[in-house]
Design an enzyme around this catalytic site. Structure first.
Site, short mmCIF file in Angstrom:
data_model
loop_
_atom_site.label_atom_id
_atom_site.label_comp_id
_atom_site.label_asym_id
_atom_site.label_seq_id
_atom_site.Cartn_x
_atom_site.Cartn_y
_atom_site.Cartn_z
CG ASN B 82 -36.39 -10.28 -34.16
OD1 ASN B 82 -35.26 -10.47 -34.58
ND2 ASN B 82 -37.14 -9.27 -34.54
NE ARG B 88 -45.98 -13.06 -25.38
CZ ARG B 88 -46.36 -11.93 -25.98
NH1 ARG B 88 -46.91 -11.97 -27.18
NH2 ARG B 88 -46.20 -10.77 -25.37
CB VAL B 89 -40.49 -16.61 -30.81
CG1 VAL B 89 -39.70 -16.34 -32.07
CG2 VAL B 89 -39.66 -17.43 -29.84
CB CYS B 90 -41.97 -11.17 -32.20
SG CYS B 90 -42.74 -10.07 -33.39
CB ILE B 91 -40.18 -15.09 -35.98
CG1 ILE B 91 -39.48 -15.41 -37.28
CG2 ILE B 91 -40.88 -16.30 -35.44
CD1 ILE B 91 -38.43 -16.49 -37.14
#
Lengths: 462, 166
Positions: B82, B88-91
């Protein structure tokens, strides 16, 4: 250094004798802005927010931030009871917090009910006066801060008892003087409540506040403002909008997009002010000031100082070019200084480790990390391993590993022995480097305590 | 200088986080002059290959915060389904409820003004422990996590060492 301590927060209660007040205060704060509810309103899904906050949220996505139910700004209803509670709590808070902070933890068990009482008393402006009054005394007696000291203070209260009211007499609700019932009303017309005797009755302070309430509308007779309706922006061109803005008395500069944004914000400010209680309602001038603040932070003037120092947008090359001379000077100086200790290194090979490390790290290594220093600092209390040859050997090995440029070892597995020098190394290489922010003056974070055992040694050796 | 409601709220969160910090998380603005850029340190959750690591990240807040969510980016190399290769964080909590590019998130999981930086960081911490491979940001990492768990864990452990500057 920390200006944040001027900002009240519910976490203020955690370290006091009344940690239970933390959730209480949190419940009196808006979930959107985290401030005390200001002009709280209820949504159609029964959630409560500051009027201004929920209006902004609804404009943004039309939904309740808590449950995401669809909501409309014109369906919001003021929550007057909560507004009152929040105001009273805020009035009581500074004193209560002060007392809870000086309170000893040992008396905590007795405290809680007493403190809750204190909240009931918040309609009184001067708690000292109140304590002298009889009927109030029952409540204030349980206040924790006075504890056993309450007993002597009750004595003047008991004097009040002697001043009993004979049959057929009543007290003036304002000054507390006993008088014949028939005379009260004529007395009330002239009573100012100011020259009452020292043993004032309990009702006094209460009625004083009541009187303020009665008087306020007389002083401030402005009628409640009406909420402004939204505009159908699609139907209006820039000219019409500006004309409308002139009628409203708000700035008319900028293109249509900005005008729409400004008008939306004006609606938020104006309509949320309509949810305020009469005595807290702001003037139009104040609202215009708030609109100006918005203009500077989010509106037409917002771009001015935005992200000048943001890491990603920072023009590193441009900065390097404009300050090239200074950088060159610095580099030259650094090289010159670096050469001098290197010469010393070759003379004293054993001390070489410490010299280079002292230069590169802000925290000088403690003497116990370097066995070659043993003779110089034999009195140092930080050297518990002086006679322990096995420990010394392992320390030596670790120091060597630490000073090798390509280190293959996790810094925190070393345990207590090489802790300090390892910490210096870790804080220099491991954690601070990723934050190479140009604006940083001090490292924001220390190395977490858990990986590094030997923390206090480093502070001692500084 | 006028302070916007956004910076006031961020200041509040900063206070809350320093008064009552959640375990394994440290966060605060880079400088107190600019509340809109934060740095955070997240400890790798125990019992996962991330254990022992300390992962620095950067949080950038929009001017209309908390109406819109911040963006979060790890500053060290992360091998995680993720997390995009650039960090970059994808949450879901970082996505505004309006747009749902992946069509799998519950609206209730996504950003809302009542969420906070603390909740984001806690969510990211649990994301490290339990990746969501339904809509991976890093497809290779997701496949490796699904099919060759030991290789995945080995890469993660290497990154942990790198994050500590070894």
């Amino acid at each position: 250094m920390d200006p944040s301590f001027t900002l009240p927060d519910s976490t203020d209660w955690i370290s006091t004798s009344l940690p239970a007040f933390e959730p209480l205060e949190a419940a009196l704060r808006c979930e959107v802005c985290k401030e005390f509810y200001e002009n709280p309103v209820i949504t159609s899904c029964s959630h409560t927010f500051c009027s201004l906050c929920i209006r902004r949220c609804i404009t943004s996505d039309g939904k309740c931030p808590t449950c995401r139910a669809a909501n409309q700004a014109d369906k919001l209803v003021p929550n007057n009871a909560l507004r009152e509670v929040v105001q009273r709590f805020q009035d009581a808070r500074p004193k209560a917090l002060e007392l809870a902070r000086i309170d000893t933890p040992s008396s905590t068990a007795v405290n809680d009910p007493g403190k809750k009482r204190k909240l009931d008393d918040t309609d009184i402006e001067e708690p000292e006066n109140v304590r002298q009054t009889r009927s109030r005394q029952a409540r204030s007696k349980t206040k924790p801060q006075y504890g056993f000291a309450d007993a002597p203070i009750e004595v003047p209260d008991s004097e009040d008892e002697e001043e009993y009211i004979p049959d057929g007499m009543v007290k003036c609700p304002v000054c507390g003087k006993p008088m014949k019932e028939a005379l009260v009303f004529s007395h009330l017309d002239t009573c100012t409540g100011s020259e009452e005797p020292a043993g004032a009755r309990s009702t006094r302070s209460r009625n004083n506040t009541a009187f303020h309430k009665v008087q306020r509308p007389q002083r401030d007779p402005s009628p409640a403002p009406t909420r402004l309706p939204g505009l159908n922006y699609a139907m209006m061109n820039e000219k019409n909008l500006k004309k409308k803005f002139q009628e409203l008395g708000i700035p008319t500069w900028g293109n249509k997009t900005l005008l729409i944004k400004r008008h939306t914000e004006w609606l938020h400010l104006w309509n949320s002010n309509c949810d305020a209680s009469e005595n807290r309602r702001k003037s139009k001038r104040d609202l215009l000031k708030e609109l100006d603040t918005w203009e500077r932070t989010q509106g037409g003037h917002a771009h001015v100082k935005e992200s000048e120092f943001m890491k990603k947008d920072f023009d590193g090359f441009g900065h390097a070019n404009t300050h090239k001379n200074q950088f060159d000077d610095l580099i030259r100086n650094a090289r010159r200084k670096a050469k001098a200790p290197k010469a010393a290194d070759e003379q004293n090979d054993a001390e070489g480790d410490s010299t280079t490390q002292a230069i590169s790290s802000p925290i000088p290594p403690p003497p116990d990390a370097l066995p070659s220093h043993g003779t110089q600092s034999s009195v140092d209390p930080l050297r518990p391993y002086e006679d322990n040859e096995a420990a010394l050997a392992s320390i030596r090995a670790e120091v060597e590993t630490a000073n090798r440029p390509q280190e293959q070892q996790l810094p925190y597995v070393n345990g207590e022995h090489g802790g300090t020098s390892e910490q210096a190394h870790l804080s220099e290489v491991g954690i601070r480097n990723p934050f190479g922010s140009p604006t940083r003056k001090l490292p924001m974070f220390e190395v977490p305590k858990s990986p590094v055992v030997d923390v206090e040694h480093s502070t001692n050796s500084c | 200088m006028a302070t916007s409601s956004a910076s006031k709220r961020l200041f509040k969160e900063y206070r809350g986080l320093s008064n009552d910090p959640p375990e394994g998380i440290t966060a605060g603005p880079v400088t107190e002059d600019d509340m809109f850029l934060w740095e955070a340190l997240i400890q790798g959750p125990e019992g996962t290959p991330f254990e022992g690591g300390v992962f620095p990240a950067e949080l950038k807040f929009p001017k209309d915060y908390p109406l819109a969510p911040p963006t979060m980016k790890f500053l060290t190399e992360m091998w995680h389904p993720n997390v995009y290769p650039d960090g970059r964080v994808c949450i879901s909590i970082l996505h505004p409820p309006g747009d749902d590019p992946h069509q799998y998130e519950q609206a209730s999981e996504r950003w809302s003004p009542i969420q906070s930086t603390e909740k984001i960081l806690i969510s990211v911490m649990s994301m490290l422990a339990e990746p969501n491979d339904e809509s991976p940001a890093n497809v290779d990492a997701a496949r490796m996590w699904r099919e060759r768990r030991s290789d995945y864990e080995q890469i993660v452990r290497q990154n942990v060492r790198k994050s500590l500057g070894l």
